[in-house]
Design an enzyme around this catalytic site. Structure first.
Site, PDB file in Angstrom:
ATOM      1  N   TYR A   1       2.671   9.930  -0.206  1.00 24.61           N
ATOM      2  CA  TYR A   1       3.814   9.378   0.519  1.00 24.61           C
ATOM      3  C   TYR A   1       5.143   9.681  -0.164  1.00 24.61           C
ATOM      4  CZ  TYR A   1       0.108   6.433   2.601  1.00 24.61           C
ATOM      5  OH  TYR A   1      -1.039   5.963   3.194  1.00 24.61           O
TER       6      TYR A   1
ATOM      7  N   LYS B   1      -2.977   5.966  -4.010  1.00 26.54           N
ATOM      8  CA  LYS B   1      -4.085   6.870  -3.696  1.00 26.54           C
ATOM      9  C   LYS B   1      -3.863   8.238  -4.320  1.00 26.54           C
ATOM     10  CE  LYS B   1      -3.903   4.673   0.818  1.00 26.54           C
ATOM     11  NZ  LYS B   1      -2.449   4.412   0.795  1.00 26.54           N
TER      12      LYS B   1
ATOM     13  N   ASP C   1       0.848  -1.197   0.000  1.00 33.62           N
ATOM     14  CA  ASP C   1       0.000   0.000   0.000  1.00 33.62           C
ATOM     15  C   ASP C   1       0.882   1.245   0.000  1.00 33.62           C
ATOM     16  OD1 ASP C   1      -2.974   1.063   0.793  1.00 33.62           O
ATOM     17  OD2 ASP C   1      -1.429   2.260   1.792  1.00 33.62           O
TER      18      ASP C   1
END
Length: 275
Positions: free
Chosen positions: A51, A76, A46
């Site tokens: 990030y 995401k 993930d």
């Protein structure tokens, strides 16, 4: 090697119930840490645009020697890319960063209720899904009222809602809404950034079953049916967090841990957070 159970999403895609999270792993450590997780047996990684380590995650997946179809990769959408065309362009950048031929799951990271209209963002997500480059699409940090609005205006029901869940924030209402509508729940911050590990009830159960408080907490998530992806940068913890399938908690244990709920968040409130 232990086989991790899979959950079938509402479009038939199968997702490993245990994954490896890369939030707050520095870029220069991400490739090696992700490779260590894959070597330990994780087959679900993930990441997120936010990030800043998608490139290194992609490198690890490619360098692992595993078949692409054997590793489930999630990313995401960033909070600055909610406009329709921005979302499409951001997805293209993610694919370039990862260097993979497809993404298994792409999520809207936050609803951002005070910034634009996430139903327009979802239309872009549906186009991405329709292209086949993302095998499934979903959301993160959405509350039931956000989900209702999304489903009223959209065509594709989100496959996943990734939300903060741990023994101090059990999120029973959001999880129940997801279960009712075929939306799988993923749990981020599954040990409340370590806050639950000193809880006397969890420590007592851990001592009885001969496991660590972290393993007991992660096993609680697994037995509740949520998808969970603990993060660590140390080999020992990476392996320990994977060792969840040789023991079971009793119904009494599950109830005792669930009763610890305080509705206490470690992260932002999705109804107020606007990135």
């Amino acid at each position: 090697m232990t086989a991790v159970p899979t959950i079938t999403l509402n479009n038939g895609v199968r997702i490993p119930q245990l994954g490896f999270g890369t939030f707050q792993i520095p870029k220069d450590e991400t490739r090696e840490t992700t490779l260590a997780a894959l070597e330990a047996g994780y087959r679900h990684i993930d990441t997120a645009q936010m990030y800043g380590n998608e490139k290194e995650v992609g490198q690890a997946v490619r360098d692992s020697g595993l078949d692409r179809g054997d590793v489930f990769v999630t990313s995401k959408l960033n909070n600055d890319a909610h406009a329709h065309d921005d979302a499409l362009a951001a997805f293209d950048r993610t694919m370039d960063e990862l260097g993979l031929d497809h993404l298994d799951l792409f999520l809207v990271h936050w609803p951002l209720p005070g910034k634009g209209d996430f139903t327009e963002t979802w239309k872009a997500m549906e186009e991405i899904y329709g292209s086949g480059r993302a095998k499934a699409i979903g959301v993160s940090n959405f509350q039931p009222h956000h989900l209702r609005r999304l489903m009223e205006s959209g065509v594709v029901v989100p496959a996943v809602n990734q939300i903060e869940v741990h023994p101090y924030l059990t999120q029973d209402d959001v999880r129940a809404f997801g279960a009712e509508h075929g939306i799988a729940t993923e749990a981020w911050s599954p040990i409340a950034q370590g806050k639950v590990l000193d809880d006397p009830a969890i420590k007592r159960i851990a001592e009885r079953v001969g496991k660590s408080p972290a393993q007991v907490t992660l096993r609680w998530h697994i037995q509740r049916g949520d998808i969970v992806f603990p993060k660590s940068v140390t080999q020992k913890r990476i392996e320990e967090n994977f060792d969840l399938f040789g023991f079971e908690l009793t119904e009494g244990d599950l109830g005792e841990i669930s009763a610890l709920n305080r509705d206490e968040r470690t992260g932002p409130d999705p109804d107020r957070f606007n990135g």
